[in-house]
Write a protein that holds these residues in place. Structure first.
Motif, short mmCIF file in Angstrom:
data_model
loop_
_atom_site.label_atom_id
_atom_site.label_comp_id
_atom_site.label_asym_id
_atom_site.label_seq_id
_atom_site.Cartn_x
_atom_site.Cartn_y
_atom_site.Cartn_z
N LEU A 128 -13.03 -22.08 2.96
CA LEU A 128 -14.04 -22.04 4.19
C LEU A 128 -13.94 -20.53 4.77
N TYR A 188 -15.29 -26.42 13.15
CA TYR A 188 -15.46 -27.82 12.37
C TYR A 188 -14.88 -28.61 12.87
N TRP A 203 -25.94 -22.62 6.73
CA TRP A 203 -24.95 -22.37 7.11
C TRP A 203 -24.21 -23.35 5.81
N VAL A 227 -21.15 -23.07 3.25
CA VAL A 227 -19.36 -23.44 3.47
C VAL A 227 -18.83 -24.62 2.17
N HIS A 277 -15.93 -24.43 -0.99
CA HIS A 277 -15.58 -25.82 -0.47
C HIS A 277 -15.66 -25.46 -1.93
N LEU A 314 -16.71 -31.43 4.35
CA LEU A 314 -16.31 -31.04 5.90
C LEU A 314 -15.49 -32.76 5.67
#
Length: 283
Positions: free
Chosen positions: A49, A76, A90, A94, A98, A117
């Motif tokens: 990330l 985060y 966005w 990420v 990931h 996340l």
């Protein structure tokens, strides 16, 4: 990257965010769990990330490892994530790194991808949660070990298929006596409806054919297609690595049968078992 329509943005729902951000600057971010006799090598692993610390492993015991990184909460934490989720660019920024980490680790051992996340207050909190879920995790690892996921998507060029159906209907109804115009329109309408129904039937048959060659198979809700393109089938198949070539050959044979008939068949993979770790409750 279309995360809304991609299982690759998913993963196991085993670990939930558990943050109390007061006085914290970093949280433990989890990419995946890995079954391996020794600590998985992170040499050559993707960066992970944006803004996060280098990827590292955490020993959960019994050959299970957490692949994690320290993630700054100014990027985060709960509020930055809420804002970011409103921005597809966005989310992609990420999601791509990931999954790159997850797919790198899948080359080393059996991997349970975490949802995008997934954050914990500390390594200790993450380990505690995994320990509570350990029996379920072990069953899941047994289910996917030595297997990989392949994806199939079938599109119908709806404009071309409907045009073809209407042209055939016009040919059939040519020269009809009486209310020829109304009869022709009805035949065109019926032909268009039958063309779509026939296309759905062919997609169903293809899914059943390929599912019989896999250990498990799942149909996913079709994502929006391009304008004029209808997604007839979006499916994932879990199969042993040794069966991958035979599966690909079956897909190629199916694609050949569909070619020239307004269909487009796409095969993707191999992937970690994203789709097959999403439902972690035993059946």
């Amino acid at each position: 990257m279309d995360c809304a329509g991609s299982a690759r943005c998913g993963g196991a729902g085993l670990v939930r965010p558990d943050l109390d951000e007061d006085g914290m600057t970093n949280a433990t971010y989890l990419y995946c769990l890995v079954r391996s006799a020794r600590a998985p090598s992170l040499r050559g692993a993707p960066a992970g990330l944006p803004g996060a610390a280098p990827t590292r492993t955490i020993d959960a015991g019994g050959g299970l490892w957490l692949v994690a990184a320290d993630a700054p909460l100014d990027r985060y934490g709960e509020k930055p994530i809420e804002r970011g989720l409103q921005d597809l660019a966005w989310v992609s920024s990420v999601a791509v790194p990931h999954e790159a980490v997850v797919e790198h680790l899948a080359k080393i051992g059996t991997v349970v991808p975490m949802k995008l996340l997934t954050l914990f207050r500390s390594d200790e909190r993450a380990l505690e949660h995994v320990a509570r879920q350990r029996k379920r995790i072990d069953r899941l690892l047994e289910r996917i070990e030595g297997r990989e996921e392949w994806g199939i998507r079938v599109l119908l060029d709806e404009v071309a298929a409907l045009r073809r159906a209407r042209e055939e209907a016009q040919t059939v109804s040519a020269g009809a006596p009486g209310a020829a115009f109304l009869l022709r329109k009805k035949k065109e309408h019926d032909a268009a409806r039958e063309a779509i129904e026939h296309a759905r039937d062919r997609a169903d048959e293809l899914f059943e054919l390929l599912a019989a060659k896999a250990d498990d198979a799942r149909r996913r809700p079709p994502p929006p297609g391009e304008v004029g393109k209808r997604v007839l089938l979006d499916a994932a198949f879990l199969l042993p690595r040794r069966k991958a070539r035979a599966f690909q050959a079956a897909v190629r044979a199916s694609a050949k049968k569909l070619s020239g008939r307004d269909y487009q068949l796409t095969l993707s993979g191999p992937w970690p078992a994203y789709t097959f770790v999403a439902d972690t409750e035993p059946k």
